[in-house]
Design an enzyme around this catalytic site. Structure first.
Site, mmCIF file in Angstrom:
data_model
loop_
_atom_site.group_PDB
_atom_site.id
_atom_site.type_symbol
_atom_site.label_atom_id
_atom_site.label_comp_id
_atom_site.label_asym_id
_atom_site.label_seq_id
_atom_site.Cartn_x
_atom_site.Cartn_y
_atom_site.Cartn_z
ATOM 1 N N GLY A 84 0.877 -1.167 0.000
ATOM 2 C CA GLY A 84 0.000 0.000 0.000
ATOM 3 C C GLY A 84 0.913 1.215 0.000
ATOM 4 N N GLU A 85 0.594 2.191 0.813
ATOM 5 C CA GLU A 85 1.468 3.363 0.990
ATOM 6 C C GLU A 85 1.889 3.399 2.450
ATOM 7 O OE1 GLU A 85 3.267 5.725 -0.536
ATOM 8 O OE2 GLU A 85 2.531 4.775 -2.362
ATOM 9 N N SER A 86 3.172 3.255 2.699
ATOM 10 C CA SER A 86 3.607 3.157 4.090
ATOM 11 C C SER A 86 3.286 4.415 4.901
ATOM 12 C CB SER A 86 5.095 2.819 4.148
ATOM 13 O OG SER A 86 5.841 3.718 3.372
ATOM 14 N N CYS A 116 6.265 -5.185 0.706
ATOM 15 C CA CYS A 116 6.372 -3.865 0.084
ATOM 16 C C CYS A 116 6.208 -2.745 1.127
ATOM 17 C CB CYS A 116 5.415 -3.763 -1.092
ATOM 18 S SG CYS A 116 5.976 -2.560 -2.284
ATOM 19 N N ARG A 163 12.565 3.865 -0.030
ATOM 20 C CA ARG A 163 11.250 3.836 -0.691
ATOM 21 C C ARG A 163 11.365 4.203 -2.169
ATOM 22 N NH1 ARG A 163 7.101 7.508 2.363
ATOM 23 N NH2 ARG A 163 5.707 6.457 0.906
ATOM 24 N N ILE A 207 5.928 -3.395 -7.341
ATOM 25 C CA ILE A 207 5.063 -2.234 -7.598
ATOM 26 C C ILE A 207 5.565 -1.057 -6.754
ATOM 27 C CG2 ILE A 207 2.699 -1.329 -7.546
ATOM 28 C CD1 ILE A 207 1.729 -4.283 -7.605
ATOM 29 N N ARG A 208 6.111 -0.077 -7.421
ATOM 30 C CA ARG A 208 6.704 1.085 -6.726
ATOM 31 C C ARG A 208 7.476 0.587 -5.485
ATOM 32 N NH1 ARG A 208 5.200 5.990 -5.958
ATOM 33 N NH2 ARG A 208 3.560 5.655 -4.460
ATOM 34 N N HIS A 265 5.509 -8.381 -4.239
ATOM 35 C CA HIS A 265 4.160 -8.822 -3.846
ATOM 36 C C HIS A 265 3.955 -10.312 -4.126
ATOM 37 C CE1 HIS A 265 2.154 -4.855 -3.166
ATOM 38 N NE2 HIS A 265 3.236 -4.459 -3.804
ATOM 39 N N GLU A 315 1.855 -12.252 -3.010
ATOM 40 C CA GLU A 315 0.422 -12.603 -3.040
ATOM 41 C C GLU A 315 -0.169 -12.442 -4.445
ATOM 42 O OE1 GLU A 315 1.714 -9.909 -1.931
ATOM 43 O OE2 GLU A 315 0.465 -8.176 -2.424
HETATM 44 N N1 GLN Z 1 5.774 3.002 -2.634
HETATM 45 C C1 GLN Z 1 5.083 2.528 -1.485
HETATM 46 C C2 GLN Z 1 5.665 3.139 -0.215
HETATM 47 O O1 GLN Z 1 6.659 3.786 -0.274
HETATM 48 C C3 GLN Z 1 5.119 1.017 -1.412
HETATM 49 C C4 GLN Z 1 4.466 0.419 -2.632
HETATM 50 C C5 GLN Z 1 3.760 -0.870 -2.404
HETATM 51 O O2 GLN Z 1 3.481 -1.287 -1.280
HETATM 52 N N2 GLN Z 1 3.421 -1.520 -3.492
HETATM 53 O O3 GLN Z 1 5.141 2.998 0.836
#
Ligand code: GLN
Length: 208
Positions: A46-48, A76, A103, A145-146, A181, A183
């Site tokens: 997600g987004e930390s 992630c 990140r 993913i990112r 990921h 999952e």
């Molecule tokens: N870019 C997100 C972060 O810095 C992590 C991306 C993800 O969980 N797929 O939190």
């Protein structure tokens, strides 16, 4: 065994499905008190930064206590939350893993990609299907993913998978993290490695 999946944000449902497929009982954790009902926890992607906001100070402290006591697997954004040191930008971590993590560390072009790395099943707790050849690692599909990059691995941290020269799955004691990921791939080995860890922890507690 009952595994919680932190369900504040992000792709928690894919973890739930994977864990159920592997025979675990799953609780979606939305309130700090639910942490008392579970044997282990997955912190999804997600987004930390958003996780930190949604947790709030009390939630963060409760989670910090939890990760000291029980197996936790972060993927992630979850890996970022578990780290001792976070950069780009600097951010608070739970300190459960002695790693420095950066990140969004891959350039724009490979911002998100599916790559093949190596998984070292023989380094995992339990057998997890490890047989001979595993010593050199076996191929594993990895969905990034990112993604963050683990830029420094400290003492007592074991590398369970690599992609190129980067460690991408690590474990320290009962804490595990993946920068990708698992999952989202069909291969269930990474989750199985975590369930083995949880199983071992429960056996140890039972014996103690
Ligand atoms: N870019 C997100 C972060 O810095 C992590 C991306 C993800 O969980 N797929 O939190």
């Amino acid at each position: 065994m009952t595994i919680g999946v932190l369900a504040l944000q992000g792709d928690f449902d894919a973890h739930r499905r994977r864990l159920e497929e592997l025979g675990a009982q799953v609780v979606l954790v939305r309130k700090p008190d639910q942490l008392d009902q579970i044997d282990a926890l997955i912190i999804p992607g997600g987004e930390s930064g958003t996780f930190l906001k949604l947790l709030g100070e009390a939630g963060f402290e409760k989670l910090k206590q939890f990760v000291k006591m029980k197996p936790t697997f972060g993927t992630c954004a979850g890996a970022i939350l578990l780290a001792a040191e976070v950069e780009n930008p600097k951010q608070t971590g739970l300190g459960a893993l002695n790693i420095r993590i950066r990140r969004n560390a891959y350039g724009r072009q490979i911002d998100s990609s599916i790559r093949e790395g190596k998984f070292f099943a023989d380094r995992c707790v339990g057998d997890n299907g490890a047989q001979g050849a595993e010593q050199h690692g076996s191929p594993l599909e990895m969905v990034f993913i990112r993604a963050p990059r683990i830029v420094d691995v400290g003492k007592n941290v074991e590398i369970l998978a690599t992609e190129g020269n980067d460690p991408v799955v690590v474990r320290q004691g009962k804490t595990m993290a993946a920068t990708f990921h698992p999952e989202l791939s069909e291969d269930t080995r990474v989750h199985r490695a975590f369930l083995d860890l949880v199983h071992n922890d429960l056996v140890e507690k039972g014996a103690g």
